[in-house]
Design a protein around this motif. Structure first.
Motif, mmCIF file in Angstrom:
data_model
loop_
_atom_site.group_PDB
_atom_site.id
_atom_site.type_symbol
_atom_site.label_atom_id
_atom_site.label_comp_id
_atom_site.label_asym_id
_atom_site.label_seq_id
_atom_site.Cartn_x
_atom_site.Cartn_y
_atom_site.Cartn_z
ATOM 1 N N GLU A 98 19.176 -7.982 11.036
ATOM 2 C CA GLU A 98 20.160 -9.062 11.242
ATOM 3 C C GLU A 98 21.345 -8.732 10.369
ATOM 4 O OE1 GLU A 98 19.222 -12.175 12.244
ATOM 5 O OE2 GLU A 98 17.348 -11.968 12.489
ATOM 6 N N ALA A 99 21.278 -7.784 9.390
ATOM 7 C CA ALA A 99 22.385 -7.447 8.677
ATOM 8 C C ALA A 99 23.271 -6.615 9.552
ATOM 9 C CB ALA A 99 21.944 -6.643 7.353
ATOM 10 N N GLU A 100 22.617 -5.875 10.469
ATOM 11 C CA GLU A 100 23.237 -4.895 11.271
ATOM 12 C C GLU A 100 24.498 -6.038 12.098
ATOM 13 O OE1 GLU A 100 23.772 -1.003 12.250
ATOM 14 O OE2 GLU A 100 22.572 -1.954 10.880
ATOM 15 N N ARG A 101 24.238 -7.040 12.366
ATOM 16 C CA ARG A 101 25.108 -7.885 13.233
ATOM 17 C C ARG A 101 26.018 -8.639 12.251
ATOM 18 N NH1 ARG A 101 21.989 -11.486 17.206
ATOM 19 N NH2 ARG A 101 24.292 -11.497 18.189
ATOM 20 N N LEU A 102 25.531 -9.130 11.065
ATOM 21 C CA LEU A 102 26.096 -10.251 10.386
ATOM 22 C C LEU A 102 27.241 -9.271 9.443
ATOM 23 C CD1 LEU A 102 23.176 -12.078 8.780
ATOM 24 C CD2 LEU A 102 25.001 -13.085 10.420
ATOM 25 N N GLU A 103 26.898 -7.914 9.287
ATOM 26 C CA GLU A 103 28.073 -7.196 8.619
ATOM 27 C C GLU A 103 29.400 -7.027 9.082
ATOM 28 O OE1 GLU A 103 26.239 -3.187 8.436
ATOM 29 O OE2 GLU A 103 27.002 -2.918 10.882
ATOM 30 N N HIS A 104 29.431 -7.467 10.328
ATOM 31 C CA HIS A 104 30.718 -7.428 10.941
ATOM 32 C C HIS A 104 31.481 -8.784 10.936
ATOM 33 C CE1 HIS A 104 29.950 -3.214 12.116
ATOM 34 N NE2 HIS A 104 28.559 -3.767 12.667
ATOM 35 N N HIS A 105 30.995 -9.845 10.512
ATOM 36 C CA HIS A 105 31.060 -11.141 10.746
ATOM 37 C C HIS A 105 31.281 -12.062 9.528
ATOM 38 C CE1 HIS A 105 31.248 -10.088 15.125
ATOM 39 N NE2 HIS A 105 30.139 -9.557 14.791
ATOM 40 N N SER A 106 31.556 -11.353 8.466
ATOM 41 C CA SER A 106 31.661 -12.167 7.109
ATOM 42 C C SER A 106 32.960 -11.761 6.291
ATOM 43 C CB SER A 106 30.366 -11.549 6.104
ATOM 44 O OG SER A 106 29.537 -10.985 7.000
ATOM 45 N N SER A 107 33.447 -12.786 5.926
ATOM 46 C CA SER A 107 34.757 -12.626 5.329
ATOM 47 C C SER A 107 34.463 -12.238 3.838
ATOM 48 C CB SER A 107 35.393 -14.149 4.801
ATOM 49 O OG SER A 107 34.798 -14.755 3.921
ATOM 50 N N GLU A 108 35.564 -11.282 3.577
ATOM 51 C CA GLU A 108 35.359 -11.030 2.068
ATOM 52 C C GLU A 108 35.073 -11.913 1.171
ATOM 53 O OE1 GLU A 108 38.795 -8.754 0.824
ATOM 54 O OE2 GLU A 108 37.915 -8.511 -1.398
ATOM 55 N N GLU A 109 35.459 -13.026 1.118
ATOM 56 C CA GLU A 109 35.093 -14.235 0.168
ATOM 57 C C GLU A 109 33.514 -14.446 0.228
ATOM 58 O OE1 GLU A 109 37.601 -14.729 2.559
ATOM 59 O OE2 GLU A 109 39.015 -14.026 0.915
ATOM 60 N N LEU A 110 32.906 -14.709 1.658
ATOM 61 C CA LEU A 110 31.532 -14.690 1.654
ATOM 62 C C LEU A 110 30.813 -13.899 0.933
ATOM 63 C CD1 LEU A 110 29.247 -16.384 2.691
ATOM 64 C CD2 LEU A 110 29.694 -15.384 5.006
ATOM 65 N N ILE A 111 31.213 -12.470 1.139
ATOM 66 C CA ILE A 111 30.454 -11.300 0.744
ATOM 67 C C ILE A 111 30.435 -11.524 -0.715
ATOM 68 C CG2 ILE A 111 30.351 -8.873 0.410
ATOM 69 C CD1 ILE A 111 29.271 -9.789 3.185
ATOM 70 N N ASN A 112 31.314 -11.632 -1.651
ATOM 71 C CA ASN A 112 31.727 -12.055 -2.779
ATOM 72 C C ASN A 112 30.706 -13.008 -3.420
ATOM 73 O OD1 ASN A 112 33.237 -9.569 -2.905
ATOM 74 N ND2 ASN A 112 35.312 -10.918 -3.132
ATOM 75 N N LYS A 113 30.693 -13.911 -2.578
ATOM 76 C CA LYS A 113 29.983 -15.105 -3.046
ATOM 77 C C LYS A 113 28.364 -14.871 -2.909
ATOM 78 C CE LYS A 113 32.261 -19.224 -3.288
ATOM 79 N NZ LYS A 113 32.100 -20.324 -4.317
ATOM 80 N N ILE A 114 28.028 -13.923 -1.933
ATOM 81 C CA ILE A 114 26.731 -13.576 -1.902
ATOM 82 C C ILE A 114 26.542 -12.671 -3.096
ATOM 83 C CG2 ILE A 114 25.104 -12.237 -0.711
ATOM 84 C CD1 ILE A 114 26.258 -13.185 1.753
#
Lengths: 224, 224
Positions: A98-114
């Motif tokens: 799952e991460a292999e795909r999602l890693e290319h489609h997440s904004s910096e803001e989203l990643i920082n929230k996670i």
DNA sequence: CTATTAATTTAAGCATGCTTAAATTTATGT
DNA sequence: ACATAAATTTAAGCATGCTTAAATTAATAG
């Protein structure tokens, strides 16, 4: 401009170099499952963009900028893995895909929230270190490949290769987990297979399996 | 084969048709922000694949199979919106943009896990119904556009258009929320602007804003 | 040192999904 | 009805990221 494909190339180059393996055309061709010609092609593009330095027939090295992107992709990947495992209870062997795909489609803001949600973790579910938002990796003792351990010694399981779902399922089945204890009982010189003990139960690992497990010194004081 | 682009076309066609708007080349060109030529091109491909029925110059209609895919994309989109809002506290005005990308990169298993985690919700944070895994939409009263409401009547806010972050930020600011109460105080025939009351406070909405708000009958019994 | 093998690069071509410009069809006003 | 406008389609071309096959360079064995 960075694309999904370029992110994957940079990540693969980084991962090879960080293991001390040269990022050659054929190695990347194998890792990324594309032809040698495709690698050669892309090497030119990445080089022209200043993300790698590349001399024909000589393999690739990341520039500072290329490394920054690679680490960012890896950060996204590992945070997704940790998040999906924690929140949704997706098995640690299955989060990689799952991460292999999602890693290319997440904004910096989203990643920082996670990252914030998880409490800024240092490691993902497989024990891999998560690059921080500033690009630094957390300090950690260097992983020891199980293949290089000493017979008769106990270790702490620190990391397993995240890429093989089936293998990780098997690890789960036998009770092998990150931060768990593992004792190396014997190593057969014939095939380098290993006899180990996990939770008091004996198992045998082929060298191929052992190469996917990494450990640290076992310190009875800090462990429970 | 379905691609990101095709998923977006099918979704856009569905969304137009479900609002009673014809899925013409120019409408889709506007929605998807690509040229008319690109729409024309893709229409042929989707038609050849049996996902839409299409006659030159006549607009597009989804086949059963096309509709199935469209609803699945919408399902993924809305579940992501609900999930990100709930777990990470991402504002309801901002989840749309993240979902717009993630919807194309999530396995069915992941989406079903999210659905389960959320307790199989019927609506996303903007009040849009979430298609179930079997492709059905939950039953719900039909949304009434705020532009078609009666002066002097109170309504329950049921849905807002999810596409404009700024507008939703404004809604948050003035206390407009899904399931909240809104009273239509007056409508100026000059420009169809609306005077409304939310939480006892008066606001004026241009017709353009009102067109992004949808309501249902207000039932004082079932509300607190 | 050189012949052979292995690794890599170059060349040509293809699918996807766009673009702009030109051609065509449909709709509209009088 | 018919000229004009609007909508749509066709044509040609482009970027990305692949492919296979041929050419080239590097590595290795004897």
């Amino acid at each position: 401009m960075s694309t999904i494909s370029k992110e994957n190339y940079l990540k693969a180059i980084y991962q090879n170099l960080s293991l001390g393996v040269a990022a050659t055309t054929s190695k990347l061709s194998n890792d990324l499952e594309v032809s040698n010609a495709a690698i050669s092609d892309m090497a030119k593009k990445l080089s022209k963009e200043g993300l790698i330095s590349y001399e024909k027939y000589k393999g690739m090295v990341l520039t500072k900028e290329g490394k920054k992107i690679a680490l960012d992709v890896i950060r996204r990947h590992r945070l997704w893995e940790a998040f999906l495992a924690k929140v949704l209870g997706i098995p640690w062997g299955e989060v990689h895909n799952e991460a292999e795909r999602l890693e290319h489609h997440s904004s910096e803001e989203l990643i920082n929230k996670i990252d914030e949600y998880l409490g800024y973790p240092d490691f993902d579910p497989h024990g891999d270190p998560i690059p921080r938002s500033n690009g630094n990796l957390p300090d950690a003792p260097k992983f020891i490949p199980l293949t290089k351990t000493k017979v008769g010694t106990a270790y702490k399981i620190a990391r397993v290769n995240d890429k093989n779902t089936d293998l990780i399922r098997y690890f789960t089945k036998i009770g092998l987990k990150i931060n768990g204890k593992l004792k190396v009982v014997d190593r057969l010189s014939f095939d380098d297979s290993l006899h180990v003990e996990i939770n008091g139960r004996p198992f045998t690992f082929s060298e191929k399996i052992a190469a996917n497990i990494f450990v640290n010194e076992y310190n009875p004081e800090t462990e429970k």
